[in-house]
Scaffold this motif. Structure first.
Motif, PDB file in Angstrom:
ATOM      1  N   LEU A 414      12.482  -1.333  -0.321  1.00 53.13           N
ATOM      2  CA  LEU A 414      11.493  -0.764   0.106  1.00 53.13           C
ATOM      3  C   LEU A 414      10.493  -1.174   1.155  1.00 53.13           C
ATOM      4  CD1 LEU A 414      10.153   0.093  -3.590  1.00 53.13           C
ATOM      5  CD2 LEU A 414      12.216   1.520  -1.974  1.00 53.13           C
ATOM      6  N   THR A 415       9.775  -0.684   1.728  1.00 51.98           N
ATOM      7  CA  THR A 415       8.741  -1.545   3.076  1.00 51.98           C
ATOM      8  C   THR A 415       7.652  -1.594   2.042  1.00 51.98           C
ATOM      9  OG1 THR A 415       7.664   0.681   3.132  1.00 51.98           O
ATOM     10  CG2 THR A 415       9.425   0.562   4.566  1.00 51.98           C
ATOM     11  N   LEU A 416       6.859  -2.465   2.857  1.00 48.64           N
ATOM     12  CA  LEU A 416       5.880  -3.117   2.277  1.00 48.64           C
ATOM     13  C   LEU A 416       4.668  -2.129   1.644  1.00 48.64           C
ATOM     14  CD1 LEU A 416       3.469  -5.742   2.100  1.00 48.64           C
ATOM     15  CD2 LEU A 416       2.904  -5.380   4.628  1.00 48.64           C
ATOM     16  N   ALA A 417       4.258  -0.969   2.272  1.00 46.74           N
ATOM     17  CA  ALA A 417       3.379  -0.381   1.921  1.00 46.74           C
ATOM     18  C   ALA A 417       3.921   1.226   0.717  1.00 46.74           C
ATOM     19  CB  ALA A 417       3.576   1.046   2.998  1.00 46.74           C
ATOM     20  N   GLU A 418       5.770   0.714   0.942  1.00 47.80           N
ATOM     21  CA  GLU A 418       5.932   1.558  -0.049  1.00 47.80           C
ATOM     22  C   GLU A 418       5.847   0.621  -1.987  1.00 47.80           C
ATOM     23  OE1 GLU A 418       9.552   4.266   2.245  1.00 47.80           O
ATOM     24  OE2 GLU A 418       9.619   1.899   0.897  1.00 47.80           O
ATOM     25  N   LEU A 419       5.607  -0.651  -1.670  1.00 42.71           N
ATOM     26  CA  LEU A 419       6.003  -1.763  -2.210  1.00 42.71           C
ATOM     27  C   LEU A 419       4.272  -1.643  -2.795  1.00 42.71           C
ATOM     28  CD1 LEU A 419       7.440  -4.524  -1.507  1.00 42.71           C
ATOM     29  CD2 LEU A 419       8.662  -3.383  -3.088  1.00 42.71           C
ATOM     30  N   LYS A 420       3.408  -1.172  -1.703  1.00 40.92           N
ATOM     31  CA  LYS A 420       2.023  -1.185  -2.761  1.00 40.92           C
ATOM     32  C   LYS A 420       1.482  -0.035  -3.356  1.00 40.92           C
ATOM     33  CE  LYS A 420      -0.387  -3.216   1.238  1.00 40.92           C
ATOM     34  NZ  LYS A 420      -1.278  -3.421   2.490  1.00 40.92           N
ATOM     35  N   VAL A 421       2.671   0.983  -2.309  1.00 47.58           N
ATOM     36  CA  VAL A 421       2.378   2.510  -4.110  1.00 47.58           C
ATOM     37  C   VAL A 421       3.003   1.850  -5.351  1.00 47.58           C
ATOM     38  CG1 VAL A 421       3.378   4.608  -4.209  1.00 47.58           C
ATOM     39  CG2 VAL A 421       2.259   3.711  -1.690  1.00 47.58           C
ATOM     40  N   CYS A 422       4.406   1.342  -5.730  1.00 47.06           N
ATOM     41  CA  CYS A 422       5.208   0.898  -6.866  1.00 47.06           C
ATOM     42  C   CYS A 422       4.157   0.016  -7.334  1.00 47.06           C
ATOM     43  CB  CYS A 422       6.018   0.622  -6.421  1.00 47.06           C
ATOM     44  SG  CYS A 422       7.529   1.204  -5.246  1.00 47.06           S
ATOM     45  N   ARG A 423       3.084  -0.670  -7.180  1.00 41.58           N
ATOM     46  CA  ARG A 423       2.679  -1.537  -7.502  1.00 41.58           C
ATOM     47  C   ARG A 423       1.224  -0.285  -8.217  1.00 41.58           C
ATOM     48  NH1 ARG A 423      -2.485  -3.443  -6.647  1.00 41.58           N
ATOM     49  NH2 ARG A 423      -2.970  -5.916  -8.310  1.00 41.58           N
ATOM     50  N   LEU A 424       0.689  -0.021  -7.927  1.00 41.95           N
ATOM     51  CA  LEU A 424       0.107   1.202  -8.195  1.00 41.95           C
ATOM     52  C   LEU A 424      -0.525   2.010  -9.454  1.00 41.95           C
ATOM     53  CD1 LEU A 424      -2.701   1.408  -4.580  1.00 41.95           C
ATOM     54  CD2 LEU A 424      -3.083  -0.186  -6.697  1.00 41.95           C
ATOM     55  N   VAL A 425       1.547   2.461  -9.039  1.00 36.96           N
ATOM     56  CA  VAL A 425       2.286   3.864  -9.750  1.00 36.96           C
ATOM     57  C   VAL A 425       2.326   3.060 -11.016  1.00 36.96           C
ATOM     58  CG1 VAL A 425       3.757   4.688  -9.725  1.00 36.96           C
ATOM     59  CG2 VAL A 425       2.997   5.263  -7.678  1.00 36.96           C
ATOM     60  N   ILE A 440      -5.539   6.022   2.003  1.00 35.41           N
ATOM     61  CA  ILE A 440      -4.439   6.344   2.766  1.00 35.41           C
ATOM     62  C   ILE A 440      -4.646   8.468   2.672  1.00 35.41           C
ATOM     63  CG2 ILE A 440      -2.578   5.229   3.375  1.00 35.41           C
ATOM     64  CD1 ILE A 440      -1.138   5.567   0.934  1.00 35.41           C
ATOM     65  N   SER A 441      -4.264   8.785   2.624  1.00 34.66           N
ATOM     66  CA  SER A 441      -3.945  10.699   2.936  1.00 34.66           C
ATOM     67  C   SER A 441      -2.934  10.525   1.055  1.00 34.66           C
ATOM     68  CB  SER A 441      -3.865  11.473   3.699  1.00 34.66           C
ATOM     69  OG  SER A 441      -2.414  11.401   3.771  1.00 34.66           O
ATOM     70  N   PRO A 442      -3.447  11.950   0.468  1.00 35.18           N
ATOM     71  CA  PRO A 442      -2.612  12.179  -0.634  1.00 35.18           C
ATOM     72  C   PRO A 442      -0.970  12.311  -0.203  1.00 35.18           C
ATOM     73  CG  PRO A 442      -4.497  13.178  -0.974  1.00 35.18           C
ATOM     74  CD  PRO A 442      -5.090  13.050   0.262  1.00 35.18           C
ATOM     75  N   GLU A 443      -1.110  13.458   0.898  1.00 36.44           N
ATOM     76  CA  GLU A 443      -0.267  13.907   1.520  1.00 36.44           C
ATOM     77  C   GLU A 443       1.049  12.492   1.864  1.00 36.44           C
ATOM     78  OE1 GLU A 443      -2.632  14.501   2.120  1.00 36.44           O
ATOM     79  OE2 GLU A 443      -2.658  16.890   1.475  1.00 36.44           O
ATOM     80  N   THR A 444       0.805  11.570   2.254  1.00 38.78           N
ATOM     81  CA  THR A 444       1.028  10.082   2.553  1.00 38.78           C
ATOM     82  C   THR A 444       1.610   9.316   1.222  1.00 38.78           C
ATOM     83  OG1 THR A 444       0.033   9.885   4.306  1.00 38.78           O
ATOM     84  CG2 THR A 444       0.799   8.012   3.690  1.00 38.78           C
ATOM     85  N   VAL A 445       1.113   9.191   0.427  1.00 39.94           N
ATOM     86  CA  VAL A 445       1.328   8.621  -1.101  1.00 39.94           C
ATOM     87  C   VAL A 445       2.597   9.808  -1.928  1.00 39.94           C
ATOM     88  CG1 VAL A 445       0.723   8.280  -3.192  1.00 39.94           C
ATOM     89  CG2 VAL A 445      -1.010   8.221  -1.278  1.00 39.94           C
ATOM     90  N   GLN A 446       2.343  11.043  -1.503  1.00 45.74           N
ATOM     91  CA  GLN A 446       3.138  11.717  -1.564  1.00 45.74           C
ATOM     92  C   GLN A 446       4.976  11.598  -1.176  1.00 45.74           C
ATOM     93  OE1 GLN A 446       3.943  13.143  -4.659  1.00 45.74           O
ATOM     94  NE2 GLN A 446       1.515  12.939  -4.984  1.00 45.74           N
ATOM     95  N   THR A 447       4.040  11.154   0.034  1.00 48.19           N
ATOM     96  CA  THR A 447       6.172  10.606   0.832  1.00 48.19           C
ATOM     97  C   THR A 447       6.585   9.903   0.635  1.00 48.19           C
ATOM     98  OG1 THR A 447       5.115  12.101   2.755  1.00 48.19           O
ATOM     99  CG2 THR A 447       6.690   9.844   3.230  1.00 48.19           C
ATOM    100  N   HIS A 448       5.761   8.519   0.317  1.00 47.05           N
ATOM    101  CA  HIS A 448       5.919   7.245  -0.149  1.00 47.05           C
ATOM    102  C   HIS A 448       6.616   7.480  -1.468  1.00 47.05           C
ATOM    103  CE1 HIS A 448       3.975   5.426   3.054  1.00 47.05           C
ATOM    104  NE2 HIS A 448       2.846   4.738   2.766  1.00 47.05           N
TER     105      HIS A 448
END
Length: 477
Positions: A414-425, A440-448
């Motif tokens: 995972l990338t750093l941005a994806e790791l941030k998303v994983c932590r919050l999920v 960031i936009s909700p669409e970007t979150v969905q992409t991650h």
């Protein structure tokens, strides 16, 4: 004749006229010395000539002289001749016939020994004359055998030899007559053994040597110069059969060759050859010796010796077979080792390739995730955010440790941005909340989220991302 002798004497110096016979001049003696000093070069020719001369005179069958004895006799005569040629005071016939300095002692003693064995004085004198003729014939060949000797030196050496030969003939005649007279006086005719007794003693001696000849376990035969067998012993007849006398040796023994020249090419004199002439698994060591090198009377005859070496050959074959098996085992072991070496090289090559691939992945992960995270931590003013980002970096490093379970979960991909998303999920935030927290936009979150599910191997909607992250444990998520 006396007047002619007196006239000749008037033309000679006082030293030359001392005996009334020829006295060699210094120049003649120097030439003779130069020739006689090189006589060993033609020694073999001398022995051959002497053998022919003795045979022509009918003496050869009565002699038992060995080759070494003949060479010794030649040197016993030539050594004092050479010494006289090099002396300052030339010898005369009178000084030589008086045996001055004992120059003829060795030859006289040899002649007396022959007389005691039954050789007559006349026969020994005849043998001596053939001896001198052979010396002269050999000297005639010396310029061809030794180019350093001029041909015009040979007459001087021959003349000097004849002077000594004439003197020795006189010495021998006198010594032989004395020996004969002494023998007649010391032995009464009645004390001489009768002829029948002599024949009996000769027969006993002949039987003794025949017993020795036939007792040996080696096969022995004597052949002439045409390779026809003249004599065989009992051991050879046991192998080859009776009645082989008179046959060519190659025919009687089943050997190579159809002529003496060809036979001696296959079996050279003095060399040992391994043969199997009689079959039946029997092996022999064959060697040939010239009897002419031992005795002049045996010139042109050869002794063939066959030694049974069957046990040694069988043992050698057993050893060769054992060595062959051992060599085959070593070859097979070598083949297995080579195959093992190939396998090990393949494994090492795979390990090196995996290590290089792992290094490349690690380098990529450091450049792609860790270094940007560290840069961002350095720029982040908020302490809480820094702690959160440090936890993310730590979570990214743990999967790189061997044996860590999270490396198998795919979190290291995972990338750093994806790791941030994983932590919050994992913390239970919704996509909308994550978009607000990360700006960031909700669409970007969905992409991650889609990328995270793909990298973690989550297919379909049966497994929720939040549940999977909670079960993976650790602080990285």
């Amino acid at each position: 004749m006396p007047q002619a002798s007196s006239a000749r004497r008037r033309h000679l110096s006082s030293s030359e006229a001392f005996s009334g016979l020829f006295v060699p001049q210094p120049q003649t003696r120097r030439k003779a010395a130069a020739v006689l000093a090189r006589f060993d070069v033609c020694m073999d020719s001398f022995l051959e000539f002497w053998t022919l001369s003795m045979q022509a005179a009918g003496y050869l069958s009565f002699t038992t002289a060995r080759r070494d004895d003949c060479v010794a006799a030649c040197r016993a005569f030539l050594d004092p001749v050479l010494r006289h040629a090099a002396a300052e005071q030339p010898p005369t016939f009178e000084t030589l016939r008086e045996n001055a300095g004992g120059w003829a002692d060795a030859l006289l003693e040899s002649g007396l020994r022959h007389c005691r064995r039954g050789v007559t004085v006349a026969m020994y004198l005849g043998c001596f004359k053939t001896f001198i003729m052979a010396l002269e014939d050999a000297l005639a060949l010396l310029p061809r055998l030794c180019p350093g000797i001029p041909a015009d030196h040979i007459p001087a050496a021959t003349e000097f030899l004849r002077l000594h030969a004439h003197a020795f003939e006189v010495l021998w005649t006198e010594a032989g007559l004395r020996e004969t007279a002494a023998a007649r006086q010391s032995v009464h005719p009645s004390a001489l053994p009768p002829q029948d007794e002599l024949l009996r003693l000769l027969t006993l001696e002949k039987c003794r040597f025949e017993n020795i000849f036939n007792t040996t376990s080696d096969g022995v035969l004597v052949m002439d110069e045409n390779c026809r067998i003249s004599t065989t012993n009992r051991s050879l007849r046991q192998y080859a059969g009776e009645g082989i006398e008179g046959k060519p040796v190659w025919e009687a023994l089943g050997l190579e060759g159809e002529s003496p020249e060809e036979f001696f090419r296959y079996y050279p004199i003095g060399q040992t050859v391994e043969v199997s002439p009689f079959g039946d698994g029997l092996f022999f060591r064959l060697s040939i010796a010239s009897l002419g090198g031992v005795s002049l009377a045996s010139a042109g005859e050869y002794l063939v010796l066959l030694t049974n070496i069957t046990p040694q050959v069988l043992q050698r074959e057993m050893m060769e077979e054992a060595i062959g098996r051992h060599a085959a085992a070593l070859t097979e072991e070598k083949r297995r080792q080579e195959e093992l070496d190939i396998t090990l090289r393949t494994v090492l090559s795979t390990i090196h390739a995996e290590r290089d691939s792992r290094r490349d992945e690690l380098s990529s992960h450091i450049r792609r995730v860790l270094l940007p995270a560290l840069e961002q931590i350095g720029r982040e003013p908020d302490a809480a955010a820094r702690r959160s980002m440090i936890q993310l970096v730590r979570g990214s490093l743990l999967p790189l440790i061997d044996g860590d379970d999270r490396a198998r979960d795919g979190l290291d991909k995972l990338t750093l941005a994806e790791l941030k998303v994983c932590r919050l999920v994992r913390a239970g935030h919704s996509s909308k909340e994550i978009a607000g927290l990360l700006n960031i936009s909700p669409e970007t979150v969905q992409t991650h989220r889609r990328n995270i599910r793909r990298k973690l191997g989550l297919r379909g909607h049966d497994t929720q991302l939040a549940v999977h992250l909670l079960h993976s444990g650790g602080e990285t998520a």
